[in-house]
Design a protein around this motif. Structure first.
Motif, PDB file in Angstrom:
ATOM      1  N   ALA A  92       0.833  -1.200   0.000  1.00 15.95           N
ATOM      2  CA  ALA A  92       0.000   0.000   0.000  1.00 15.95           C
ATOM      3  C   ALA A  92       0.869   1.252   0.000  1.00 15.95           C
ATOM      4  O   ALA A  92       0.591   2.227  -0.717  1.00 15.95           O
ATOM      5  CB  ALA A  92      -0.927   0.000   1.212  1.00 15.95           C
ATOM      6  N   ASN A 157     -15.377  -0.528   3.680  1.00 16.61           N
ATOM      7  CA  ASN A 157     -14.882   0.849   3.713  1.00 16.61           C
ATOM      8  C   ASN A 157     -15.938   1.797   4.265  1.00 16.61           C
ATOM      9  O   ASN A 157     -15.628   2.741   4.995  1.00 16.61           O
ATOM     10  CB  ASN A 157     -14.478   1.297   2.305  1.00 16.61           C
ATOM     11  CG  ASN A 157     -13.080   0.839   1.921  1.00 16.61           C
ATOM     12  OD1 ASN A 157     -12.330   0.325   2.751  1.00 16.61           O
ATOM     13  ND2 ASN A 157     -12.732   1.014   0.653  1.00 16.61           N
ATOM     14  N   TYR A 185      -3.554   2.879   7.418  1.00 21.35           N
ATOM     15  CA  TYR A 185      -3.300   2.187   6.162  1.00 21.35           C
ATOM     16  C   TYR A 185      -4.581   1.849   5.411  1.00 21.35           C
ATOM     17  O   TYR A 185      -4.567   1.754   4.176  1.00 21.35           O
ATOM     18  CB  TYR A 185      -2.420   0.961   6.408  1.00 21.35           C
ATOM     19  CG  TYR A 185      -0.949   1.347   6.322  1.00 21.35           C
ATOM     20  CD1 TYR A 185      -0.205   1.087   5.176  1.00 21.35           C
ATOM     21  CD2 TYR A 185      -0.334   2.025   7.358  1.00 21.35           C
ATOM     22  CE1 TYR A 185       1.122   1.478   5.076  1.00 21.35           C
ATOM     23  CE2 TYR A 185       0.995   2.423   7.271  1.00 21.35           C
ATOM     24  CZ  TYR A 185       1.712   2.144   6.127  1.00 21.35           C
ATOM     25  OH  TYR A 185       3.028   2.550   6.025  1.00 21.35           O
ATOM     26  N   SER A 189      -5.400   3.181   1.475  1.00 21.40           N
ATOM     27  CA  SER A 189      -6.016   2.458   0.356  1.00 21.40           C
ATOM     28  C   SER A 189      -7.147   3.279  -0.255  1.00 21.40           C
ATOM     29  O   SER A 189      -7.343   3.259  -1.479  1.00 21.40           O
ATOM     30  CB  SER A 189      -6.536   1.100   0.825  1.00 21.40           C
ATOM     31  OG  SER A 189      -7.738   1.206   1.568  1.00 21.40           O
ATOM     32  N   GLU A 193      -7.448   4.967  -4.159  1.00 20.92           N
ATOM     33  CA  GLU A 193      -8.627   4.876  -5.035  1.00 20.92           C
ATOM     34  C   GLU A 193      -9.092   6.251  -5.484  1.00 20.92           C
ATOM     35  O   GLU A 193      -9.407   6.462  -6.665  1.00 20.92           O
ATOM     36  CB  GLU A 193      -9.745   4.142  -4.301  1.00 20.92           C
ATOM     37  CG  GLU A 193     -10.994   3.958  -5.151  1.00 20.92           C
ATOM     38  CD  GLU A 193     -11.970   2.968  -4.541  1.00 20.92           C
ATOM     39  OE1 GLU A 193     -13.030   2.753  -5.153  1.00 20.92           O
ATOM     40  OE2 GLU A 193     -11.665   2.400  -3.474  1.00 20.92           O
ATOM     41  N   SER A 199      -9.200   1.097  -7.651  1.00 17.05           N
ATOM     42  CA  SER A 199      -9.063   0.488  -6.336  1.00 17.05           C
ATOM     43  C   SER A 199      -7.606   0.106  -6.114  1.00 17.05           C
ATOM     44  O   SER A 199      -6.829  -0.035  -7.067  1.00 17.05           O
ATOM     45  CB  SER A 199      -9.943  -0.749  -6.237  1.00 17.05           C
ATOM     46  OG  SER A 199      -9.480  -1.758  -7.131  1.00 17.05           O
ATOM     47  N   LEU A 200      -7.235  -0.063  -4.866  1.00 19.73           N
ATOM     48  CA  LEU A 200      -5.869  -0.508  -4.574  1.00 19.73           C
ATOM     49  C   LEU A 200      -5.623  -1.855  -5.250  1.00 19.73           C
ATOM     50  O   LEU A 200      -4.508  -2.105  -5.743  1.00 19.73           O
ATOM     51  CB  LEU A 200      -5.663  -0.623  -3.062  1.00 19.73           C
ATOM     52  CG  LEU A 200      -4.274  -1.110  -2.605  1.00 19.73           C
ATOM     53  CD1 LEU A 200      -3.175  -0.179  -3.091  1.00 19.73           C
ATOM     54  CD2 LEU A 200      -4.233  -1.251  -1.079  1.00 19.73           C
ATOM     55  N   ARG A 201      -6.627  -2.695  -5.290  1.00 20.66           N
ATOM     56  CA  ARG A 201      -6.499  -3.995  -5.970  1.00 20.66           C
ATOM     57  C   ARG A 201      -6.104  -3.806  -7.435  1.00 20.66           C
ATOM     58  O   ARG A 201      -5.126  -4.399  -7.917  1.00 20.66           O
ATOM     59  CB  ARG A 201      -7.815  -4.756  -5.854  1.00 20.66           C
ATOM     60  CG  ARG A 201      -7.914  -5.993  -6.727  1.00 20.66           C
ATOM     61  CD  ARG A 201      -9.320  -6.620  -6.621  1.00 20.66           C
ATOM     62  NE  ARG A 201      -9.505  -7.642  -7.626  1.00 20.66           N
ATOM     63  CZ  ARG A 201      -9.084  -8.893  -7.506  1.00 20.66           C
ATOM     64  NH1 ARG A 201      -8.440  -9.259  -6.423  1.00 20.66           N
ATOM     65  NH2 ARG A 201      -9.299  -9.778  -8.458  1.00 20.66           N
ATOM     66  N   SER A 204      -2.614  -1.794  -7.952  1.00 22.47           N
ATOM     67  CA  SER A 204      -1.438  -2.621  -7.662  1.00 22.47           C
ATOM     68  C   SER A 204      -1.216  -3.674  -8.742  1.00 22.47           C
ATOM     69  O   SER A 204      -0.073  -3.976  -9.107  1.00 22.47           O
ATOM     70  CB  SER A 204      -1.599  -3.297  -6.301  1.00 22.47           C
ATOM     71  OG  SER A 204      -1.703  -2.342  -5.266  1.00 22.47           O
ATOM     72  N   PHE A 219      -4.746  -8.120  -4.036  1.00 15.68           N
ATOM     73  CA  PHE A 219      -5.493  -7.649  -2.872  1.00 15.68           C
ATOM     74  C   PHE A 219      -6.906  -8.214  -2.964  1.00 15.68           C
ATOM     75  O   PHE A 219      -7.589  -8.049  -3.969  1.00 15.68           O
ATOM     76  CB  PHE A 219      -5.545  -6.124  -2.833  1.00 15.68           C
ATOM     77  CG  PHE A 219      -4.350  -5.489  -2.173  1.00 15.68           C
ATOM     78  CD1 PHE A 219      -4.234  -5.453  -0.791  1.00 15.68           C
ATOM     79  CD2 PHE A 219      -3.331  -4.934  -2.938  1.00 15.68           C
ATOM     80  CE1 PHE A 219      -3.145  -4.877  -0.177  1.00 15.68           C
ATOM     81  CE2 PHE A 219      -2.230  -4.352  -2.333  1.00 15.68           C
ATOM     82  CZ  PHE A 219      -2.125  -4.322  -0.949  1.00 15.68           C
ATOM     83  N   ASP A 221     -10.354  -7.554  -1.810  1.00 10.95           N
ATOM     84  CA  ASP A 221     -11.135  -6.486  -1.195  1.00 10.95           C
ATOM     85  C   ASP A 221     -12.618  -6.833  -1.076  1.00 10.95           C
ATOM     86  O   ASP A 221     -13.437  -5.963  -0.767  1.00 10.95           O
ATOM     87  CB  ASP A 221     -10.946  -5.159  -1.940  1.00 10.95           C
ATOM     88  CG  ASP A 221     -11.191  -5.255  -3.430  1.00 10.95           C
ATOM     89  OD1 ASP A 221     -11.729  -6.299  -3.882  1.00 10.95           O
ATOM     90  OD2 ASP A 221     -10.837  -4.311  -4.159  1.00 10.95           O
ATOM     91  N   GLY A 253      -5.228  -2.569   2.569  1.00 16.11           N
ATOM     92  CA  GLY A 253      -4.186  -1.558   2.776  1.00 16.11           C
ATOM     93  C   GLY A 253      -3.390  -1.884   4.012  1.00 16.11           C
ATOM     94  O   GLY A 253      -2.158  -1.950   3.992  1.00 16.11           O
TER      95      GLY A 253
END
Length: 556
Positions: A92, A157, A185, A189, A193, A199-201, A204, A219, A221, A253
């Motif tokens: 992250a 979230n 963290y 994340s 976004e 998204s972090l997914r 990344s 990730f 999520d 994250g």
């Protein structure tokens, strides 16, 4: 990057001529056999670990021990994905640092620029504060636990942001202390976004995992998302039987990553020759945090900096449910060790150090020179307690700034430091009222009257504890129900003889013992507050030092 086939490892192995009689000494066995011995606790019928030793970005050794899935008898291999728990944080942080280089954010941006749902707490909380755990934000694990949510509740979230929106105070003024915060963290994340539109997914996957060939890393999520061939995690029930202990959070994250030891080797190779991010990204990754007073701390961008056997190390561990992870890096040796386990009965941190010693033992500083190294302010080691009896130092100690309770006990002529019942480390004398806590790389310094205790550790501000005395008065004044607006939860206090029972929203009953007047400790720490007439009007509840002083008003 080339990954060699499994074979006998010879690099860093001492080659000894065969002796006609007697067994081969353990230290002279081939390295792979010694690693096998280290992980012999993992059998074909139990959970276990995947292990890798990585040299110059390539797999020097990689093997699985035990089962990834007990029900289906699936063995752990070097291709088995594990939930990486808090080891996910460096990924992250890496995404945030890429976005900083992209010009999509600054590390000194106010977090509310991207997350306006977060309240104002006075001085701005910056992205950099989140990266280094210096924001002061309460850890959401403690908050949701106090609010009565089960440990495996699939927090989203939305639920996370709603909980953070209701917070009215911090653990400490932003930038003045270091305190590990998973909340920071999860916010990172969300910032990824909102700054990138992905998204972090997805971010990344596009920027890290695909370019680096990390095909088994992602990730997760959504708690119902499938992860092919993953290792399930296990705990034990009251009868000693294995049961599932798998996290189901939707937030990421702070955790949420799944990866394999083979993919981790590709990640480690990028820290030697950064194919992704470049030299400037690598510089940001290696930066350590700094407090407002200029103190440099050990934590940086999802990574902890320290020492082991005389060498500088960079590492991060993680533990959640039955998963138990450690990734350990020796920058000067271009060497890393990854230990990914699906059973919490062994310490992945200790195991990774054991593997490192097998491959680097002949080049690291001798154990005798590093086992009880004092901090810079401590004198050379001695064997005397300077005439003071051990009893002078025993007792209960309380940190007013963190609400942590610790105990020092004497047992058979030795002194021990207890972080929790059953968890003790020996105190070794290094001078006048000074001791080293053997397993914590920490120096304990008692005052002349032994009424205060100062803990010093490299890369961290000193912690001050004061000696406290348990209350002797009747506890009936604390009885009643208390309500927190921040958590939207109620707790009930029932005194019983010399203890109080704290019943939470989830129905759990916690046994708390008195540590001083109005202060009680157990799974939570509670301090009762009194009004002008001395009547108890409220209580503040802390979950360790990560979620401090949540206020509960006494209900009339």
């Amino acid at each position: 990057m080339r990954f060699p086939p499994r074979r006998s490892v010879t690099l860093f192995t001492v080659l000894v001529a065969a002796s006609p009689i007697g067994p081969t000494p353990v230290a002279a066995q081939p390295a792979n056999a010694r690693v096998d011995s280290l992980f012999s606790f993992a059998t074909p019928t139990t959970p276990g670990c995947a292990v890798a030793a990585i040299k110059d970005g390539q797999l020097l050794f990689a093997r699985g021990y035990g089962l990834a899935d007990i029900e289906h008898q699936v063995a752990i291999s070097r291709q088995t994905p594990f939930y990486m728990a808090s080891t996910s944080k460096q990924f992250a942080a890496g995404a945030i640092n890429l976005l900083a280089l992209d010009g999509k954010l600054s590390l000194d941006d106010d977090v509310r620029k991207f997350v306006p749902e977060l309240p104002q707490f006075g001085a701005p909380i910056t992205v950099r504060h989140l990266l280094t755990h210096t924001s002061g934000l309460r850890d959401y694990f403690g908050l949701f636990g106090m609010a009565g949510y089960p440990s495996d509740y699939p927090i989203t979230n939305g639920a996370f942001l709603e909980m953070m929106r209701r917070q009215r105070t911090l653990n400490f003024p932003t930038g003045t202390q270091y305190s590990y915060s998973n909340s920071g963290y999860v916010l990172l994340s969300i910032i990824v976004e909102r700054a990138s539109g992905q998204s972090l997914r997805d971010f990344s996957a596009e920027r890290f995992f695909t370019p680096l060939g990390m095909r088994s890393t992602q990730f997760r999520d959504q708690h119902n998302q499938l992860v092919p061939n993953r290792a399930l995690a296990y705990g034990r029930n009251a009868r000693g039987e294995y049961v599932h202990a798998v996290p189901y959070f939707d937030v990421v994250g702070d955790g949420g990553l799944y990866s394999t030891v083979e993919d981790i080797a590709r990640w480690e190779a990028n820290f030697l020759e950064p194919k992704v991010g470049g030299v400037e990204w690598l510089r940001l990754e290696q930066m350590r945090g700094r407090l407002n007073d200029g103190t440099t701390i050990a934590y940086g961008a999802g990574l902890m900096h320290g020492k082991f056997r005389g060498d500088s190390i960079i590492e991060h561990g993680g533990s959640l449910g039955g998963y138990n992870i450690n990734l350990l890096r020796f920058p000067a040796r271009r060497m890393s060790v990854a230990v990914l386990c699906n059973d919490n009965t062994r310490s992945a941190s200790q195991l990774s150090r054991g593997v490192a010693e097998i491959f680097l033992g002949d080049v690291l500083a001798p154990v005798s020179a590093t086992a009880a190294t004092p901090t810079a302010s401590s004198p050379p080691a001695t064997t005397s307690t300077d005439g003071n009896t051990l009893a002078k130092f025993t007792g209960t100690w309380f940190s007013p700034s963190t609400n942590l309770v610790r105990r020092v006990v004497a047992d058979q002529g030795r002194l021990y430091f207890e972080r929790a019942p059953g968890s003790r480390s020996e105190l070794a004398s290094v001078g006048v009222s000074r001791f080293v806590i053997m397993t914590m790389n920490t120096t304990a310094i008692f005052s002349r009257r032994a009424d205060s205790l100062r803990l010093e550790q490299d890369g961290a501000p000193a912690q001050l504890f004061v000696r406290v005395t348990p209350p002797t008065k009747a506890l009936s004044a604390y009885a009643g129900s208390y309500r927190s607006a921040e958590l939207r939860a109620t707790m009930t206090v029932t005194p019983r003889d010399s203890i109080i029972m704290l019943r939470t929203e989830s129905g759990d009953s916690l046994r708390l013992t008195g540590v001083f007047v109005d202060g009680f400790s157990g799974a939570l720490f509670v301090r009762f507050l009194r009004g002008a007439g001395g009547t108890v009007t409220a209580m503040e509840v802390s979950a360790g030092d990560r979620a401090r002083n949540v206020r509960f008003e006494r209900m009339r």
